[in-house]
Write an enzyme that holds these catalytic residues in place. Structure first.
Site, short mmCIF file in Angstrom:
data_model
loop_
_atom_site.label_atom_id
_atom_site.label_comp_id
_atom_site.label_asym_id
_atom_site.label_seq_id
_atom_site.Cartn_x
_atom_site.Cartn_y
_atom_site.Cartn_z
N ASP A 1 -8.99 1.24 -24.01
CA ASP A 1 -10.33 1.17 -24.60
C ASP A 1 -11.08 2.47 -24.33
O ASP A 1 -11.38 2.78 -23.17
CB ASP A 1 -11.08 -0.02 -23.99
CG ASP A 1 -12.32 -0.40 -24.77
OD1 ASP A 1 -12.71 0.36 -25.67
OD2 ASP A 1 -12.90 -1.46 -24.48
N ASP A 2 -11.36 3.25 -25.36
CA ASP A 2 -12.09 4.52 -25.23
C ASP A 2 -11.30 5.59 -24.51
O ASP A 2 -11.89 6.53 -23.95
CB ASP A 2 -13.43 4.32 -24.49
CG ASP A 2 -14.46 3.53 -25.27
OD1 ASP A 2 -14.13 3.03 -26.36
OD2 ASP A 2 -15.59 3.40 -24.78
N CYS B 1 -15.17 -0.30 -31.13
CA CYS B 1 -14.06 -1.13 -30.63
C CYS B 1 -13.61 -2.18 -31.63
O CYS B 1 -12.44 -2.26 -31.98
CB CYS B 1 -14.47 -1.81 -29.33
SG CYS B 1 -14.88 -0.69 -27.98
N ASP C 1 -7.97 2.51 -28.78
CA ASP C 1 -8.66 2.07 -29.99
C ASP C 1 -9.54 3.17 -30.57
O ASP C 1 -9.79 3.23 -31.77
CB ASP C 1 -9.49 0.81 -29.72
CG ASP C 1 -10.52 0.98 -28.61
OD1 ASP C 1 -10.55 2.03 -27.94
OD2 ASP C 1 -11.30 0.03 -28.38
N ASN C 2 -10.03 4.06 -29.73
CA ASN C 2 -10.85 5.19 -30.17
C ASN C 2 -10.98 6.15 -29.00
O ASN C 2 -10.55 5.86 -27.88
CB ASN C 2 -12.24 4.74 -30.64
CG ASN C 2 -12.94 3.82 -29.65
OD1 ASN C 2 -12.98 2.60 -29.84
ND2 ASN C 2 -13.49 4.38 -28.59
#
Length: 508
Positions: free
Chosen positions: A61-62, A94, A329-330
């Site tokens: 995540d991130d 997200c 995710d990013n």
């Protein structure tokens, strides 16, 4: 408190027979805390004719590219497999990104545009039927044992389930240990096959470690007679940047990278939403360094997770037939373009994220520079599993790259979408002062260019061959024919669906 990391799963798992359940119970009892028992589990016995491959998908995540240098097992994966160097998140929030990963569709087709209702969140994905058609439904439908552990979609909250009730489990998941509210890594509730289970604030409750234990247990209960797909979805390294206690004092001198766009000296050519931000002062830079250090510390537990899962696969004799996929995710910016921290822009730190794959037949140490995207993960998993790829997906399978095959026809562009600004304070991506909170835009990234159109009419254009850091907005100098070509390409991608996306993305 019931940690349940070694429990025999209930719910749908029972239908696979009393024998499998009994074996799982024996293994969990013998091992105590999963993966730390007195003896290793017995190796799996190969089934006749050769089994279908397993897939372990670790989705962080991130996690931005600048953190990979601090993850030795991820670096080892790069040596052992294929790295996609231009893997693009089609939306840098997200929930939209994760809905795209599950479905293989752009946000404008999933209709999940934000983290919160009415334009996004789990409620939107659930309400429009998105959960009925994901890689989980096709994989489980073809005989795979599937499991999701960790973060699901924003808004999925098993803590809100009334006592004695079952939390919703989406179709396609044989086993389910999920929440959307584990950002602090303590004091969270997981839906464990529909049963809400509360975790506390002791070191053993640290969420990344709990998920690791459950993943090892899942692998220990696997055999080659039935393939599996395991999606391990961490909250790390998302804010508030809480490391595991054992890592809290590591990397005392680390600082955020000072790339060419860090604290950019002149942003007068940037769109108007950025003009209010002054240069970041010494205290602000000190805060950036402190938070970056927390992110580096957080990913140590993720790196250990990879090692423990790899060891469990080797102990069971499953490693030779398992693809391990590592992604985010990013991305996340920290100081670039005077934006203190956050995401949401179409610039490299936010949209270009790691994708690394190892497994049977995957070339070692290979870098793939072609444009790839999170729309491509679903069709890739399905082709690896021998499942027919839905013609409704917007992405392309990456399997030819994983097999070292020549790829003669590939995309030249990818769409990036953003519905902003983020305005709900309950949103975990709600920005603080100076973080950056762009209004709505659509962007297209070609092999060498980044072109952005804002709803209000402003535009950005960067020649990535000479300006990868996107410092010099050349939209005003862009030749009209080329501007019109890019605007037409963007319009085609915004309207595309399924096969028309795979046709439009070859335009330049």
């Amino acid at each position: 408190m019931n940690r349940a990391s070694g429990r025999t799963p209930g719910g749908r798992a029972r239908r696979y027979g009393a024998l499998l359940a009994a074996c799982a119970l024996v293994l969990s009892t013998a091992c105590g805390v999963v993966g730390n028992g007195p003896s290793k589990p017995p190796k799996a016995v190969a089934s006749p004719g050769g089994p279908k491959p397993n897939i372990v998908f670790i989705l962080t995540d991130d996690l931005s590219w600048d953190l990979v240098q601090y993850m030795p097992r991820v670096r080892k994966m790069r040596e052992q497999g294929v790295t996609f160097t231009n893997f693009i998140a089609t939306n840098t929030l997200c929930c939209p990104s994760r809905a795209t990963i599950l479905s293989g569709k752009f946000p404008h087709n999933t209709q999940v545009l934000t983290n919160e209702p009415p334009k996004g969140g789990w409620q939107r994905f659930n309400g429009n039927g998105g959960e009925r058609d994901t890689f989980a439904t096709t994989m489980e439908g073809s005989g795979y044992r599937t499991a999701l552990m960790g973060k699901y979609l924003n808004g999925y909250d098993p803590a809100k389930v009334q006592a004695g009730s079952q939390a919703f489990v989406p179709p396609g998941w044989t086993e389910w240990y999920a929440t959307s509210l584990g950002y602090r890594h303590y004091d969270y509730t997981l839906s464990e096959n529909g049963k809400p289970v509360r975790y506390g604030n002791q070191p053993a409750d640290y969420l990344t470690d709990v998920l690791t234990g459950k993943a090892v247990d899942f692998v220990n209960r696997s055999t080659t007679s039935r393939p599996f797909l395991l999606k391990l979805s961490t909250f790390a390294p998302h804010a508030p940047f809480t490391p595991a206690p054992r890592h809290a004092n590591l990397f005392p001198g680390v600082k955020a990278p000072r790339g060419p766009a860090f604290n950019e000296p002149d942003i007068s050519d940037k769109p108007s939403w950025m003009h209010a931000w002054p240069k970041i002062g010494p205290k602000g830079i000190q805060t950036i360094d402190q938070k970056y250090r927390g992110r580096v510390q957080m990913v140590q537990a993720v790196d250990e997770m990879i090692g423990r899962v790899q060891q469990a696969l080797a102990d069971r004799g499953l490693d030779r037939n398992t693809y391990l996929v590592f992604a985010s995710d990013n991305g996340f910016h920290m100081g670039q373009h005077r934006l203190v921290e956050g995401k949401g822009t179409a610039y490299d730190p936010d949209v270009r994220v790691p994708l690394i794959v190892t497994g049977p037949g995957v070339p070692k140490g290979r870098a793939v520079n072609e444009l790839t995207a999170n729309t491509d993960l679903r069709p890739t998993f399905e082709e690896l599993a021998g499942v027919p790829i839905s013609p409704l997906v917007d992405g392309r399978s990456l399997v030819p790259f994983l097999r070292g095959a020549p790829v003669r026809s590939w995309r030249n562009s990818i769409l990036i979408e953003h519905a902003g600004p983020v305005s709900d304070p309950r949103d975990p991506d709600y920005p603080g002062r100076g973080w950056g909170n762009p209004p709505s835009y659509m962007a297209v990234r070609t092999t060498n260019e980044l072109y952005i159109e804002y709803d209000a009419g402003e535009r950005e254009y960067y020649d990535l061959r000479t300006d990868l850091a996107s410092q010099h907005n050349m939209a005003a100098q862009l030749a009209v024919p080329r501007r019109d070509q890019l605007a037409g390409l963007l319009a085609a991608l915004k309207a595309c669906s399924g096969a028309s996306c795979r046709s439009a993305d070859q335009g330049t």
